[in-house]
Design a protein around this motif. Structure first.
Motif, PDB file in Angstrom:
ATOM      1  N   GLU A 234       0.845  -1.195   0.000  1.00  0.00           N
ATOM      2  CA  GLU A 234       0.000   0.000   0.000  1.00  0.00           C
ATOM      3  C   GLU A 234       0.887   1.254   0.000  1.00  0.00           C
ATOM      4  O   GLU A 234       1.972   1.235   0.571  1.00  0.00           O
ATOM      5  N   PRO A 235       0.420   2.352  -0.595  1.00  0.00           N
ATOM      6  CA  PRO A 235       1.192   3.603  -0.541  1.00  0.00           C
ATOM      7  C   PRO A 235       1.366   4.070   0.900  1.00  0.00           C
ATOM      8  O   PRO A 235       0.445   3.977   1.709  1.00  0.00           O
ATOM      9  N   SER A 236       2.562   4.521   1.235  1.00  0.00           N
ATOM     10  CA  SER A 236       2.875   5.034   2.564  1.00  0.00           C
ATOM     11  C   SER A 236       3.892   6.155   2.455  1.00  0.00           C
ATOM     12  O   SER A 236       4.550   6.304   1.429  1.00  0.00           O
ATOM     13  N   VAL A 237       4.032   6.896   3.546  1.00  0.00           N
ATOM     14  CA  VAL A 237       5.034   7.959   3.608  1.00  0.00           C
ATOM     15  C   VAL A 237       6.085   7.555   4.631  1.00  0.00           C
ATOM     16  O   VAL A 237       5.759   7.158   5.748  1.00  0.00           O
ATOM     17  N   VAL A 238       7.347   7.648   4.219  1.00  0.00           N
ATOM     18  CA  VAL A 238       8.479   7.390   5.112  1.00  0.00           C
ATOM     19  C   VAL A 238       9.199   8.724   5.271  1.00  0.00           C
ATOM     20  O   VAL A 238       9.511   9.395   4.288  1.00  0.00           O
ATOM     21  N   ALA A 239       9.437   9.119   6.516  1.00  0.00           N
ATOM     22  CA  ALA A 239      10.079  10.407   6.781  1.00  0.00           C
ATOM     23  C   ALA A 239      11.130  10.232   7.862  1.00  0.00           C
ATOM     24  O   ALA A 239      11.039   9.324   8.692  1.00  0.00           O
ATOM     25  N   GLY A 240      12.117  11.113   7.853  1.00  0.00           N
ATOM     26  CA  GLY A 240      13.151  11.054   8.875  1.00  0.00           C
ATOM     27  C   GLY A 240      14.314  11.970   8.552  1.00  0.00           C
ATOM     28  O   GLY A 240      14.219  12.850   7.695  1.00  0.00           O
ATOM     29  N   THR A 241      15.403  11.725   9.242  1.00  0.00           N
ATOM     30  CA  THR A 241      16.619  12.518   9.082  1.00  0.00           C
ATOM     31  C   THR A 241      17.766  11.593   8.694  1.00  0.00           C
ATOM     32  O   THR A 241      17.921  10.517   9.265  1.00  0.00           O
ATOM     33  N   LEU A 242      18.537  12.038   7.745  1.00  0.00           N
ATOM     34  CA  LEU A 242      19.739  11.334   7.304  1.00  0.00           C
ATOM     35  C   LEU A 242      20.912  12.286   7.456  1.00  0.00           C
ATOM     36  O   LEU A 242      20.855  13.423   6.986  1.00  0.00           O
ATOM     37  N   ILE A 243      21.954  11.824   8.125  1.00  0.00           N
ATOM     38  CA  ILE A 243      23.180  12.615   8.257  1.00  0.00           C
ATOM     39  C   ILE A 243      24.266  11.903   7.461  1.00  0.00           C
ATOM     40  O   ILE A 243      24.582  10.746   7.726  1.00  0.00           O
ATOM     41  N   ILE A 244      24.807  12.617   6.478  1.00  0.00           N
ATOM     42  CA  ILE A 244      25.854  12.065   5.626  1.00  0.00           C
ATOM     43  C   ILE A 244      27.168  12.713   6.016  1.00  0.00           C
ATOM     44  O   ILE A 244      27.292  13.937   6.006  1.00  0.00           O
ATOM     45  N   THR A 245      28.144  11.903   6.366  1.00  0.00           N
ATOM     46  CA  THR A 245      29.493  12.392   6.655  1.00  0.00           C
ATOM     47  C   THR A 245      30.378  11.979   5.489  1.00  0.00           C
ATOM     48  O   THR A 245      30.563  10.791   5.232  1.00  0.00           O
ATOM     49  N   ARG A 246      30.890  12.973   4.774  1.00  0.00           N
ATOM     50  CA  ARG A 246      31.778  12.701   3.648  1.00  0.00           C
ATOM     51  C   ARG A 246      33.206  13.008   4.054  1.00  0.00           C
ATOM     52  O   ARG A 246      33.496  14.105   4.522  1.00  0.00           O
ATOM     53  N   SER A 247      34.081  12.052   3.851  1.00  0.00           N
ATOM     54  CA  SER A 247      35.511  12.280   4.043  1.00  0.00           C
ATOM     55  C   SER A 247      36.068  12.719   2.703  1.00  0.00           C
ATOM     56  O   SER A 247      35.871  12.056   1.685  1.00  0.00           O
ATOM     57  N   MET A 248      36.748  13.841   2.708  1.00  0.00           N
ATOM     58  CA  MET A 248      37.242  14.426   1.467  1.00  0.00           C
ATOM     59  C   MET A 248      38.648  13.899   1.146  1.00  0.00           C
ATOM     60  O   MET A 248      39.310  13.318   1.993  1.00  0.00           O
ATOM     61  N   MET A 249      39.092  14.149  -0.071  1.00  0.00           N
ATOM     62  CA  MET A 249      40.401  13.670  -0.514  1.00  0.00           C
ATOM     63  C   MET A 249      41.553  14.507   0.016  1.00  0.00           C
ATOM     64  O   MET A 249      42.683  14.072  -0.036  1.00  0.00           O
ATOM     65  N   PHE A 250      41.276  15.693   0.492  1.00  0.00           N
ATOM     66  CA  PHE A 250      42.359  16.531   0.993  1.00  0.00           C
ATOM     67  C   PHE A 250      42.388  16.466   2.520  1.00  0.00           C
ATOM     68  O   PHE A 250      41.420  16.079   3.161  1.00  0.00           O
ATOM     69  N   LEU A 251      43.522  16.842   3.080  1.00  0.00           N
ATOM     70  CA  LEU A 251      43.751  16.717   4.514  1.00  0.00           C
ATOM     71  C   LEU A 251      43.736  18.066   5.208  1.00  0.00           C
ATOM     72  O   LEU A 251      44.128  19.075   4.634  1.00  0.00           O
ATOM     73  N   ILE A 252      43.291  18.028   6.443  1.00  0.00           N
ATOM     74  CA  ILE A 252      43.397  19.168   7.340  1.00  0.00           C
ATOM     75  C   ILE A 252      44.026  18.636   8.615  1.00  0.00           C
ATOM     76  O   ILE A 252      43.472  17.734   9.253  1.00  0.00           O
ATOM     77  N   ARG A 253      45.168  19.158   8.948  1.00  0.00           N
ATOM     78  CA  ARG A 253      45.905  18.739  10.144  1.00  0.00           C
ATOM     79  C   ARG A 253      46.086  17.221  10.180  1.00  0.00           C
ATOM     80  O   ARG A 253      45.783  16.557  11.162  1.00  0.00           O
ATOM     81  N   ALA A 254      46.536  16.661   9.059  1.00  0.00           N
ATOM     82  CA  ALA A 254      46.886  15.257   8.902  1.00  0.00           C
ATOM     83  C   ALA A 254      45.696  14.307   9.001  1.00  0.00           C
ATOM     84  O   ALA A 254      45.857  13.119   9.199  1.00  0.00           O
ATOM     85  N   ALA A 255      44.499  14.802   8.836  1.00  0.00           N
ATOM     86  CA  ALA A 255      43.305  13.958   8.810  1.00  0.00           C
ATOM     87  C   ALA A 255      42.424  14.419   7.643  1.00  0.00           C
ATOM     88  O   ALA A 255      42.466  15.591   7.255  1.00  0.00           O
TER      89      ALA A 255
END
Length: 164
Positions: free
Chosen positions: A82-103
């Motif tokens: 049956e049709p339904s609605v799904v709702a919520g929060t998604l937190i995406i953490t992206r690690s980038m290719m460049f470094l800041i203070r060796a991380a």
């Protein structure tokens, strides 16, 4: 084969295209979750499905890893047919290719979403044998990007005790 509940289905399908690294995998995962006629609103403004796909694809540039965190995900129904609605929060953490203070530098994206999930008619979309024919037919997507704080080492003065 039993169908997963709508919350699990939505999390796995949305997660698949946010985590996809190659463009081909991203396109395949994206097409597997959205109806071709999906109504999309991004930050409360009407958008096309193509523009939404392009904006998600652009955010992946320069990232080398993604971590997803789901919070407060709810569903209006418990019948996957049956049709339904799904709702919520998604937190995406992206690690980038460049470094800041060796991380690796990181970028956080906070997404509040509301997705109407419906089973499609057999004539709607071509499906393989593993497809349960559910698709998101309407999506409200509100997001904001944040950069987590950089924690610098704070030097503390060393106090030497007097020796007698």
């Amino acid at each position: 084969m039993s169908k997963p509940d709508l919350i699990s289905w939505t999390q796995s399908r949305l997660g698949a295209f946010y985590e996809a690294r190659e463009e081909e995998a991203f396109a395949s995962a994206f097409n597997a979750v959205f109806s071709p006629s999906c109504e999309v609103r991004v930050n409360h403004a009407p958008s096309t499905l193509d523009a939404f796909r392009d904006s998600i694809s652009l955010r992946k540039a320069a990232s080398r890893g993604v971590t997803l965190s789901w919070e407060n995900v709810i569903c209006t129904g418990d019948n996957p047919d049956e049709p339904s609605v799904v709702a919520g929060t998604l937190i995406i953490t992206r690690s980038m290719m460049f470094l800041i203070r060796a991380a690796p530098a990181q970028r956080l994206t906070y997404i509040n979403f509301s997705a109407r999930v419906e089973p499609l008619e057999p004539s709607g979309v071509q499906a393989d044998e593993n497809d349960d024919r559910r698709r998101i037919t309407s999506l409200y997507h509100t997001s904001v990007d944040k950069v987590p704080p950089i924690h610098f080492v704070t030097p503390h003065p060393v106090i030497q005790e007097e020796q007698e």
